[in-house]
Write a protein that holds these residues in place. Structure first.
Motif, short mmCIF file in Angstrom:
data_model
loop_
_atom_site.label_atom_id
_atom_site.label_comp_id
_atom_site.label_asym_id
_atom_site.label_seq_id
_atom_site.Cartn_x
_atom_site.Cartn_y
_atom_site.Cartn_z
N ALA A 5 -6.74 20.83 -10.54
CA ALA A 5 -6.59 19.38 -10.73
C ALA A 5 -5.32 19.08 -11.50
CB ALA A 5 -7.79 18.82 -11.47
N ILE A 6 -4.60 18.06 -11.07
CA ILE A 6 -3.52 17.51 -11.88
C ILE A 6 -3.96 16.13 -12.35
CG2 ILE A 6 -1.69 18.77 -10.69
CD1 ILE A 6 -0.96 16.11 -9.27
N VAL A 7 -3.41 15.69 -13.45
CA VAL A 7 -3.78 14.41 -14.04
C VAL A 7 -2.70 13.39 -13.77
CG1 VAL A 7 -4.33 13.18 -16.17
CG2 VAL A 7 -5.19 15.52 -15.81
N ASN A 8 -3.10 12.25 -13.29
CA ASN A 8 -2.20 11.14 -13.04
C ASN A 8 -2.27 10.17 -14.20
OD1 ASN A 8 -0.59 9.12 -11.92
ND2 ASN A 8 -2.28 8.22 -10.75
N ALA A 9 -1.12 9.88 -14.80
CA ALA A 9 -1.05 8.85 -15.84
C ALA A 9 -1.07 7.50 -15.14
CB ALA A 9 0.22 9.03 -16.67
N ALA A 10 -2.27 6.98 -14.92
CA ALA A 10 -2.48 5.82 -14.05
C ALA A 10 -2.47 4.51 -14.83
CB ALA A 10 -3.82 5.98 -13.32
N ASN A 11 -2.50 3.41 -14.09
CA ASN A 11 -2.74 2.10 -14.69
C ASN A 11 -4.21 1.74 -14.46
OD1 ASN A 11 -2.84 0.80 -11.92
ND2 ASN A 11 -0.68 1.44 -11.96
N THR A 12 -4.69 0.74 -15.13
CA THR A 12 -6.12 0.42 -15.05
C THR A 12 -6.54 -0.04 -13.66
OG1 THR A 12 -5.65 -1.81 -15.89
CG2 THR A 12 -6.32 -0.15 -17.50
N GLN A 13 -5.61 -0.52 -12.85
CA GLN A 13 -5.93 -0.94 -11.49
C GLN A 13 -5.89 0.21 -10.49
OE1 GLN A 13 -7.02 -4.06 -10.80
NE2 GLN A 13 -6.89 -4.32 -13.05
N LEU A 14 -5.48 1.39 -10.98
CA LEU A 14 -5.34 2.58 -10.13
C LEU A 14 -4.43 2.33 -8.94
CD1 LEU A 14 -8.98 4.03 -10.11
CD2 LEU A 14 -7.08 4.58 -11.63
N ALA A 15 -3.46 1.46 -9.14
CA ALA A 15 -2.50 1.13 -8.08
C ALA A 15 -1.30 2.06 -8.19
CB ALA A 15 -2.05 -0.32 -8.20
N MET A 16 -0.60 2.24 -7.08
CA MET A 16 0.61 3.05 -7.10
C MET A 16 1.64 2.41 -8.02
SD MET A 16 3.02 4.20 -3.90
CE MET A 16 4.59 5.01 -4.17
N GLY A 17 2.14 3.20 -8.96
CA GLY A 17 3.14 2.68 -9.89
C GLY A 17 4.42 3.47 -9.78
N GLY A 18 5.18 3.48 -10.85
CA GLY A 18 6.42 4.25 -10.89
C GLY A 18 6.19 5.57 -11.59
N GLY A 19 7.27 6.28 -11.90
CA GLY A 19 7.18 7.52 -12.67
C GLY A 19 6.27 8.56 -12.04
N VAL A 20 5.47 9.21 -12.89
CA VAL A 20 4.56 10.26 -12.43
C VAL A 20 3.56 9.71 -11.43
CG1 VAL A 20 2.72 11.83 -13.18
CG2 VAL A 20 4.81 11.64 -14.52
N CYS A 21 3.03 8.53 -11.71
CA CYS A 21 2.02 7.92 -10.83
C CYS A 21 2.57 7.74 -9.41
CB CYS A 21 1.57 6.59 -11.41
SG CYS A 21 0.30 5.76 -10.42
N GLY A 22 3.76 7.17 -9.30
CA GLY A 22 4.35 6.95 -7.98
C GLY A 22 4.65 8.25 -7.27
N ALA A 23 5.12 9.26 -8.02
CA ALA A 23 5.42 10.56 -7.42
C ALA A 23 4.16 11.21 -6.87
CB ALA A 23 6.08 11.46 -8.46
N ILE A 24 3.05 11.08 -7.60
CA ILE A 24 1.78 11.68 -7.15
C ILE A 24 1.29 10.99 -5.89
CG2 ILE A 24 -0.67 11.88 -7.74
CD1 ILE A 24 0.22 12.53 -10.61
N PHE A 25 1.34 9.68 -5.85
CA PHE A 25 0.90 8.94 -4.66
C PHE A 25 1.72 9.35 -3.44
CE2 PHE A 25 -1.76 6.39 -7.23
CZ PHE A 25 -2.50 5.54 -6.42
N ARG A 26 3.04 9.44 -3.60
CA ARG A 26 3.89 9.76 -2.46
C ARG A 26 3.63 11.19 -1.98
NH1 ARG A 26 7.41 6.54 -5.54
NH2 ARG A 26 8.22 8.37 -6.66
N ALA A 27 3.47 12.12 -2.94
CA ALA A 27 3.25 13.52 -2.54
C ALA A 27 1.88 13.73 -1.91
CB ALA A 27 3.41 14.43 -3.76
#
Length: 355
Positions: A5-27
């Motif tokens: 498991a990898i951990v996503n530094a997410a936002n409370t809406q669990l929406a695609m964001g920038g930084g690590v969150c955006g990279a994880i969604f795209r990958a």
């Protein structure tokens, strides 16, 4: 990273964001990850949920919403601790054997990096201690981009710098202009020597191996010029009297002499149960120098005992290797926290203890 498991530094809406969150969604694949997250959204700060990893090398992604830094007086630390604790508990419940974190909230959320690192390490240590008691073994990796989060105590830093100045034999230019080191002797093991373990897994810290094949090339040097006080809890001389015995036999005798359990030792050495079992069983397997030093740290061996157990494995500390001098400093001064030692090794661009 090839972890469960990898951990996503997410936002409370669990929406695609920038930084690590955006990279994880795209990958992972944006549409599938977004659909999986929509089932849980929204979440509260500090909570964690789990989704498949989809196209990622990891089986799962654990999404946790870190706190936005305001001034440190609005419950930020408690919420950040919850992110790590809830993520690791969720990974354990899912049967994961390994998990990798970014430094949560230290990017655009503004949490001071040094404080964020302190919280992360403290919660990881606490969880691993509890997990050892419960019998669940979890390898935890913390991935950072640079050294800005690693602010070691200035008193330790100053003392270490002075120690390096006193004992490190710096590389110099010889008459032919090629770089060399002041080594008394160098001996390579034969080709049939069992391959040493690699203490730093690929993908955690993308740093060059400044020590080369350190696990397979023991360096023999003159006895250390450093002070070598006997620690209050040093083992009886008889425990290390026969260095011709197999390494695993001496290791087990040391563990018994110190009154530690196997779990205590491999956790404090920052190595996993699988590798420890391999070392414990013997069968001709010889751990790398980094692993032997990690075990010496875990056993709280003084500098003389450390030299003895290294010799048993075919290694020695050398003042021509900065890695050795740094680890020696912590042993001489009886600071046996492998995480603190690794922080300093990282700052000096050296390989890390354990794995």
């Amino acid at each position: 990273m090839k972890v469960d498991a990898i951990v996503n530094a997410a936002n409370t809406q669990l929406a695609m964001g920038g930084g690590v969150c955006g990279a994880i969604f795209r990958a992972a694949g944006v549409s599938r990850m977004a659909a999986a997250c929509d089932r849980f959204a929204p979440i509260h700060t500090g909570e964690a949920v789990i989704t498949p990893g989809f196209n990622l090398p990891s089986r799962y992604v654990i999404h946790t919403a870190g706190p936005i830094w305001r001034d440190g007086k609005h419950d930020e630390e408690r919420l950040l601790r919850s992110c790590y604790r809830n993520s690791m508990e969720l990974a354990a419940r899912q049967g994961c054997a390994s998990i990798a974190f970014p430094l949560i909230s230290s990017g655009i959320y503004g949490y001071p990096k040094a404080e964020a690192l302190h919280v992360a390490l403290d919660e990881i240590r606490r969880f691993l201690g509890d997990a050892a008691d419960s019998g669940h073994d979890l390898d935890v990796y913390l991935c950072v981009f640079d050294k800005t989060a690693f602010e070691i105590s200035s008193s330790i830093d100053k003392r270490l710098r002075a120690y390096i100045d006193d004992y490190y034999v710096a590389e110099h230019e010889d008459t032919l202009g090629s770089r060399t080191y002041e080594l008394l002797a160098l001996q390579r093991f034969s080709d049939n020597k069992p391959k040493a373990d690699r203490a730093v897994p690929s993908g955690v810290l993308d740093m060059p191996d400044f020590l080369g094949d350190m696990g397979e090339t023991p360096v023999y040097s003159a006895p250390s010029a450093a002070p070598s006080p006997k620690s209050a809890g040093h083992v009886d001389d008889a425990v290390l009297s026969n260095l011709d015995e197999p390494f695993n036999i001496i290791l087990l005798r040391l563990i018994d002499a110190k009154g530690y359990s196997d779990v205590e030792v491999y956790k404090r050495a920052n190595i996993n149960r699988k590798l420890f079992s391999k070392i414990r069983c013997g069968d001709g397997y010889m751990p790398s120098k980094k692993t032997v030093l990690a075990l010496a740290i875990a056993l709280r061996l003084n500098i003389d005992e450390t030299q003895d157990i290294l010799a048993c494995a075919g290694y020695a500390l050398s003042h021509s290797v900065k890695f050795d001098v740094i680890v020696e400093f912590f042993i001489v001064h009886e600071m046996f926290d492998v995480f603190t030692i690794n922080e300093m090794l990282f700052r000096y661009d050296q390989p890390l203890l354990g794995q």
